[in-house]
Design a protein around this motif. Structure first.
Motif: not given
Length: 191
Positions: A121-140
Motif C-alpha cells: 500500500k505504501q509503495a502505491r501511495w508513494q507513486s501517487a505522491i510522487t506524481e502529485a509532487l511532479v504536478a506541483r512543479g518538482f522534478g521527477a
C-alpha cells in the motif's frame, strides 16, 4: 431506506479489529466479523473484498488527505515546508485515534502477510505522491526522493509514537524528525 444500516462499514471495521485482537487475524472469519457487527457476510462483501481490507479500511482516508494537502496551494513552497505541511495534516488526522492505531499495528505486526500488504500500500501511495509532487512543479527525480524520504520518516516516527505511550505527540515528533533528516544526509555525505 437502505437495506443495511448506514454505519455498517464502521461497525464491520470495529468488529474486525476487535476479533483480530481477541482471536488473531488468521483465526477470525468473515462470518464472525459480520455477526459481531450485526450484519450478514453478504453485507461484509459489499464493503470489503476480504478481511484484510477491513483492517486497512481507515487508510482509504489518508491518501486523498495527502494529495489534497500537496495541491492545496499553487504558491511556491520549499520541499521541507511542503513535507512539514503534509506530515502535519496526517498527524492531526491520526493523533485522536492512537488507541485504535496501536491495536491495529499490533495485529499487522503479528502477520507477515499483513506487513506485506502495508508495504505494498505504501509503495502505491508513494507513486501517487510522487506524481502529485511532479504536478506541483518538482522534478521527477527529486519528487521520487522526497516521497521516499517522507514515507520512511513518517513510518518510523509513527511506529515509535505508537510504541511509546505518553511523551511527545505525533505532530511534535514529526516536526522534530524532519530537520534531523537533513543532518543525517549531511553526515552521510561527509562520512
Amino acid at each position: 431506506m437502505p437495506r443495511w444500516p448506514e454505519d455498517s462499514r464502521t461497525r464491520l471495521v470495529d468488529a474486525a479489529i476487535s476479533l483480530f485482537g481477541e482471536h488473531g487475524y488468521a483465526a477470525t472469519t468473515v462470518d464472525e466479523i459480520a455477526a459481531r457487527a450485526g450484519v450478514t457476510a453478504r453485507t461484509f462483501f459489499r464493503h470489503f473484498g476480504d478481511k484484510e481490507e477491513a483492517l486497512f479500511a481507515e487508510d482509504d482516508e489518508m491518501l486523498p488527505l495527502m494529495l489534497a494537502t500537496i495541491g492545496d496551494s499553487t504558491e511556491p513552497v520549499t520541499a521541507e515546508a511542503l513535507m512539514q505541511r503534509v506530515l502535519g495534516r496526517l498527524a492531526e488526522h491520526l493523533e485522536p485515534r492512537r488507541p485504535e492505531l496501536t491495536q491495529r499495528q499490533a495485529i499487522i505486526d503479528s502477520e507477515v502477510s499483513l506487513t506485506g500488504r502495508e508495504l505494498a500500500k505504501q509503495a502505491r501511495w508513494q507513486s501517487a505522491i510522487t506524481e502529485a509532487l511532479v504536478a506541483r512543479g518538482f522534478g521527477a527525480e527529486h519528487a521520487g526522493v522526497l516521497s521516499a524520504i517522507g514515507f520512511a520518516l513518517f513510518s518510523r516516527t509513527l511506529h515509535a509514537w505508537l510504541a511509546e505511550p505518553g511523551g511527545a505527540t505525533l505532530s511534535e515528533r514529526l516536526r522534530d524528525a524532519l530537520p534531523r533528516v537533513r543532518t543525517v544526509l549531511d553526515e552521510v555525505s561527509s562520512g
